[in-house]
Design a protein around this motif. Structure first.
Motif, short mmCIF file in Angstrom:
data_model
loop_
_atom_site.label_atom_id
_atom_site.label_comp_id
_atom_site.label_asym_id
_atom_site.label_seq_id
_atom_site.Cartn_x
_atom_site.Cartn_y
_atom_site.Cartn_z
N THR A 108 1.02 -1.20 0.07
CA THR A 108 -0.09 -0.02 -0.05
C THR A 108 1.02 1.29 -0.12
O THR A 108 1.85 1.17 0.69
CB THR A 108 -0.88 0.10 1.21
OG1 THR A 108 -1.65 1.24 1.16
CG2 THR A 108 -0.31 0.01 2.47
N PRO A 109 0.73 2.22 -0.57
CA PRO A 109 1.36 3.44 -0.78
C PRO A 109 0.89 4.52 0.56
O PRO A 109 1.41 5.44 0.87
CB PRO A 109 0.57 4.38 -2.15
CG PRO A 109 -0.82 3.62 -2.15
CD PRO A 109 -0.70 2.27 -1.79
N GLY A 110 -0.05 3.79 1.41
CA GLY A 110 -0.41 4.91 2.36
C GLY A 110 -1.48 5.73 2.10
O GLY A 110 -1.66 6.13 1.13
N TYR A 111 -1.92 6.55 2.94
CA TYR A 111 -2.86 7.85 2.89
C TYR A 111 -2.03 8.77 2.20
O TYR A 111 -1.01 9.14 2.61
CB TYR A 111 -3.34 8.19 4.29
CG TYR A 111 -4.40 7.19 4.98
CD1 TYR A 111 -4.65 5.79 4.66
CD2 TYR A 111 -5.04 7.64 6.25
CE1 TYR A 111 -5.27 5.09 5.30
CE2 TYR A 111 -5.77 6.98 6.78
CZ TYR A 111 -6.08 5.67 6.42
OH TYR A 111 -6.92 4.98 7.13
N THR A 112 -2.87 9.30 1.41
CA THR A 112 -2.35 10.79 0.99
C THR A 112 -2.13 11.85 2.05
O THR A 112 -3.18 11.63 2.84
CB THR A 112 -3.04 11.28 -0.47
OG1 THR A 112 -4.44 11.61 -0.09
CG2 THR A 112 -3.05 10.40 -1.42
N ASP A 113 -1.86 12.86 1.96
CA ASP A 113 -1.80 14.01 2.67
C ASP A 113 -3.39 14.77 2.61
O ASP A 113 -3.92 14.76 3.72
CB ASP A 113 -1.01 15.24 2.50
CG ASP A 113 0.35 15.08 2.74
OD1 ASP A 113 0.94 14.13 3.44
OD2 ASP A 113 1.42 15.60 1.99
N GLU A 114 -4.35 14.52 1.65
CA GLU A 114 -5.57 15.09 1.54
C GLU A 114 -6.27 14.06 2.26
O GLU A 114 -7.23 14.31 3.00
CB GLU A 114 -6.01 15.03 0.07
CG GLU A 114 -5.32 16.13 -0.66
CD GLU A 114 -3.83 15.87 -1.19
OE1 GLU A 114 -3.50 14.72 -1.24
OE2 GLU A 114 -3.34 16.68 -1.66
N GLN A 115 -6.10 12.57 2.19
CA GLN A 115 -6.82 11.57 2.85
C GLN A 115 -6.65 11.99 4.44
O GLN A 115 -7.60 11.71 5.47
CB GLN A 115 -6.29 10.35 2.49
CG GLN A 115 -6.78 9.93 1.23
CD GLN A 115 -6.54 8.66 0.70
OE1 GLN A 115 -5.24 8.44 0.87
NE2 GLN A 115 -7.08 8.01 -0.20
N LYS A 116 -5.37 11.98 5.03
CA LYS A 116 -4.91 12.28 6.28
C LYS A 116 -5.83 13.54 6.87
O LYS A 116 -6.25 13.44 8.01
CB LYS A 116 -3.68 12.34 6.47
CG LYS A 116 -2.76 11.03 6.22
CD LYS A 116 -1.17 11.46 6.55
CE LYS A 116 -0.35 10.23 6.09
NZ LYS A 116 0.95 10.59 6.11
N THR A 117 -5.88 14.74 6.02
CA THR A 117 -6.34 15.83 6.57
C THR A 117 -8.03 15.56 6.59
O THR A 117 -8.64 16.00 7.68
CB THR A 117 -6.17 16.94 5.36
OG1 THR A 117 -5.01 17.20 5.38
CG2 THR A 117 -6.88 18.28 5.94
N GLU A 118 -8.46 14.89 5.63
CA GLU A 118 -10.15 14.53 5.85
C GLU A 118 -10.30 13.66 6.83
O GLU A 118 -11.20 13.95 7.64
CB GLU A 118 -10.40 13.89 4.28
CG GLU A 118 -11.89 13.81 4.32
CD GLU A 118 -12.70 15.30 4.39
OE1 GLU A 118 -13.98 15.06 4.52
OE2 GLU A 118 -12.16 16.27 4.60
N ARG A 143 -12.76 13.08 11.95
CA ARG A 143 -12.75 12.90 13.56
C ARG A 143 -12.96 13.70 14.39
O ARG A 143 -13.48 13.73 15.48
CB ARG A 143 -11.46 12.03 13.89
CG ARG A 143 -11.31 10.65 13.15
CD ARG A 143 -9.80 9.95 13.38
NE ARG A 143 -9.69 8.88 13.11
CZ ARG A 143 -8.82 8.04 13.05
NH1 ARG A 143 -7.67 8.47 13.54
NH2 ARG A 143 -8.63 6.94 12.58
N ALA A 144 -12.45 14.89 14.25
CA ALA A 144 -12.47 16.36 14.99
C ALA A 144 -14.04 16.59 15.10
O ALA A 144 -14.57 17.02 16.16
CB ALA A 144 -11.81 17.36 14.54
N LEU A 145 -14.54 16.71 13.97
CA LEU A 145 -16.09 16.99 13.88
C LEU A 145 -17.10 16.05 14.46
O LEU A 145 -17.85 16.30 15.33
CB LEU A 145 -16.55 16.89 12.47
CG LEU A 145 -18.08 17.38 12.01
CD1 LEU A 145 -18.38 18.62 12.62
CD2 LEU A 145 -18.46 17.10 10.54
N MET A 146 -16.73 14.54 14.56
CA MET A 146 -17.61 13.74 15.24
C MET A 146 -17.29 14.00 16.63
O MET A 146 -18.17 13.79 17.48
CB MET A 146 -17.18 12.20 14.75
CG MET A 146 -17.37 11.95 13.58
SD MET A 146 -17.21 10.12 13.21
CE MET A 146 -15.72 9.93 13.16
#
Length: 120
Positions: free
Chosen positions: A58-68, A73-76
């Motif tokens: 796996t390439p891991g999460y993109t920076d955009e995915q990490k941000t989202e 999580r913060a919103l929840m």
């Protein structure tokens, strides 16, 4: 089960929480299995019985995915806090709080939708 008269802002917060959770779950279904880049592997026979056994590289999460992920999580967390600390709960007798909480989660005005709110 008793019927409770939930204030509009509490019902709205619960609805927004359901929607944020649905959006988060939908996002999670699209993410790679690892946050960080990782080599693939296959579990040994009998290990992790009943669970996935093959994990491709796996390439891991993109920076955009990490941000989202962090945003949702913060919103929840924010909405969960808003719902659980709402002043309304002080007006419900101790023995009815669990029933009231369950009724709020399943109230027709706040039933969970699997349609994420566009743009969060």
């Amino acid at each position: 089960m008793a019927e409770f008269d939930f204030p509009d802002d509490l019902r709205d917060a619960q609805l927004r929480l359901h929607r944020a959770r649905a959006e988060y779950q939908a996002l999670c279904r699209t993410l790679p299995w690892s946050v960080e880049p990782a080599e693939g592997w296959t579990a040994v026979e009998g290990q992790y019985s009943g669970y996935r056994r093959d994990f491709p590289a796996t390439p891991g999460y993109t920076d955009e995915q990490k941000t989202e992920v962090a945003r949702l999580r913060a919103l929840m967390l924010e909405l969960s806090t808003e719902v659980t600390t709402h002043p309304y709960w002080a007006t419900v007798s101790g023995g009815d709080v669990v029933d009231a909480r369950m009724e709020l989660k399943h109230h027709p005005d706040v039933v969970r939708t699997d349609e994420p709110t566009p743009g969060g």
